[in-house]
Enzyme design. Sequence first.
Site, PDB file in Angstrom:
ATOM      1  N   CYS A 152      10.463  22.513 -30.728  1.00 11.60           N
ATOM      2  CA  CYS A 152      10.134  21.579 -29.638  1.00 11.60           C
ATOM      3  C   CYS A 152      10.138  22.374 -28.347  1.00 11.60           C
ATOM      4  CB  CYS A 152      11.173  20.458 -29.580  1.00 11.60           C
ATOM      5  SG  CYS A 152      10.953  19.385 -28.137  1.00 11.60           S
ATOM      6  N   CYS A 205      13.089  20.984 -25.880  1.00  9.88           N
ATOM      7  CA  CYS A 205      14.524  21.179 -26.138  1.00  9.88           C
ATOM      8  C   CYS A 205      14.806  22.328 -27.099  1.00  9.88           C
ATOM      9  CB  CYS A 205      15.155  19.890 -26.655  1.00  9.88           C
ATOM     10  SG  CYS A 205      14.709  19.517 -28.369  1.00  9.88           S
ATOM     11  N   CYS A 258      15.113  15.088 -28.376  1.00 10.62           N
ATOM     12  CA  CYS A 258      15.004  14.876 -26.920  1.00 10.62           C
ATOM     13  C   CYS A 258      13.957  13.823 -26.562  1.00 10.62           C
ATOM     14  CB  CYS A 258      14.688  16.191 -26.210  1.00 10.62           C
ATOM     15  SG  CYS A 258      12.993  16.747 -26.448  1.00 10.62           S
ATOM     16  N   CYS A 284       9.743  14.477 -31.028  1.00 14.88           N
ATOM     17  CA  CYS A 284      11.045  15.129 -31.178  1.00 14.88           C
ATOM     18  C   CYS A 284      12.168  14.095 -31.243  1.00 14.88           C
ATOM     19  CB  CYS A 284      11.282  16.105 -30.031  1.00 14.88           C
ATOM     20  SG  CYS A 284      12.884  16.923 -30.165  1.00 14.88           S
ATOM     21  N   ASP A 337      -3.305  27.738 -28.686  1.00 14.66           N
ATOM     22  CA  ASP A 337      -2.935  27.605 -30.097  1.00 14.66           C
ATOM     23  C   ASP A 337      -4.224  27.613 -30.903  1.00 14.66           C
ATOM     24  OD1 ASP A 337      -1.255  26.977 -32.398  1.00 14.66           O
ATOM     25  OD2 ASP A 337      -2.179  25.007 -32.331  1.00 14.66           O
ATOM     26  N   GLU A 352      -1.193  33.607 -30.827  1.00  8.64           N
ATOM     27  CA  GLU A 352      -0.405  34.032 -31.978  1.00  8.64           C
ATOM     28  C   GLU A 352      -1.058  35.224 -32.671  1.00  8.64           C
ATOM     29  OE1 GLU A 352       1.778  30.402 -34.081  1.00  8.64           O
ATOM     30  OE2 GLU A 352      -0.353  30.105 -33.746  1.00  8.64           O
ATOM     31  N   ASP A 375      -0.742  20.553 -31.187  1.00  5.98           N
ATOM     32  CA  ASP A 375      -1.269  21.862 -30.790  1.00  5.98           C
ATOM     33  C   ASP A 375      -0.881  22.233 -29.367  1.00  5.98           C
ATOM     34  OD1 ASP A 375      -2.972  22.025 -33.283  1.00  5.98           O
ATOM     35  OD2 ASP A 375      -3.820  20.253 -32.338  1.00  5.98           O
TER      36      ASP A 375
HETATM   37 ZN   LIG Z   1      12.870  18.158 -28.257  1.00  9.05          ZN
END
Ligand SMILES: [Zn+2]
Length: 212
Positions: free
Chosen positions: A138, A141, A159, A156, A2, A86, A166
């Site tokens: 995330c 999940c 989950c 998150c 990242d 990216e 990062d």
């Molecule tokens: Zn999650």
Amino acid sequence: IDLGLKYFYKATDGTEVENPKFLRKSERKLKRLQRRVSKKQKGSKHRRKAINRLGRQHLKVSRQRKDWAVKQARALVMSSDLIAYENLQVRNMVRNHHLAKSISDAAWSLFVDWVKYYAQIFGKVQQPVPPQNTTIGCFDCKQPVQKTLSTRTHVCPHCGSVRCRDENAAWNILEKGLRLAGLSTAGHVGIEASGQNDHYLSQAIDLDKSAG
Ligand SMILES: [Zn+2]
């Protein structure tokens, strides 16, 4: 990896590379020399001298930036089998003046060019991926988790996953990269049974496990 503002990049294995401080220092000097040129009288000997100094500093900064980017790119390619990153529209981002300083310092596009080059030389896979949702999603999940620029930890609510911001992004980028490179985590489509790909395979399996 990242590519970020806090770090130059952060990798899925936790490796982080800091932004080089020497570049900021060199660029401050550049600005000082620029101011000096504009204070001198046009056509004067002093102005010519000041322009000359400014030119030399420009050259120095661009050499420093390039040397650093080349060194980082080579080290990353040598220690990896696949590099996913990216596909950032760096030029578009530079227009946003809040980010411009860090981004030009970070020298991302230079770095990415050299990653491409060394990957070809050393027979490694490099895979650009579209940047959509790599920060918000995330990894565990796949639910969206909104963040501001200053949110450093991905927490998150769906989950319970807690990761460095990062690192969560780097895992999303790796997953996309594996899929785009034909090394999909779903059914392992396209994975050849060659020694070189064993590493991707084990990573893909790890991804499956952590994706639950
Ligand atoms: Zn999650």
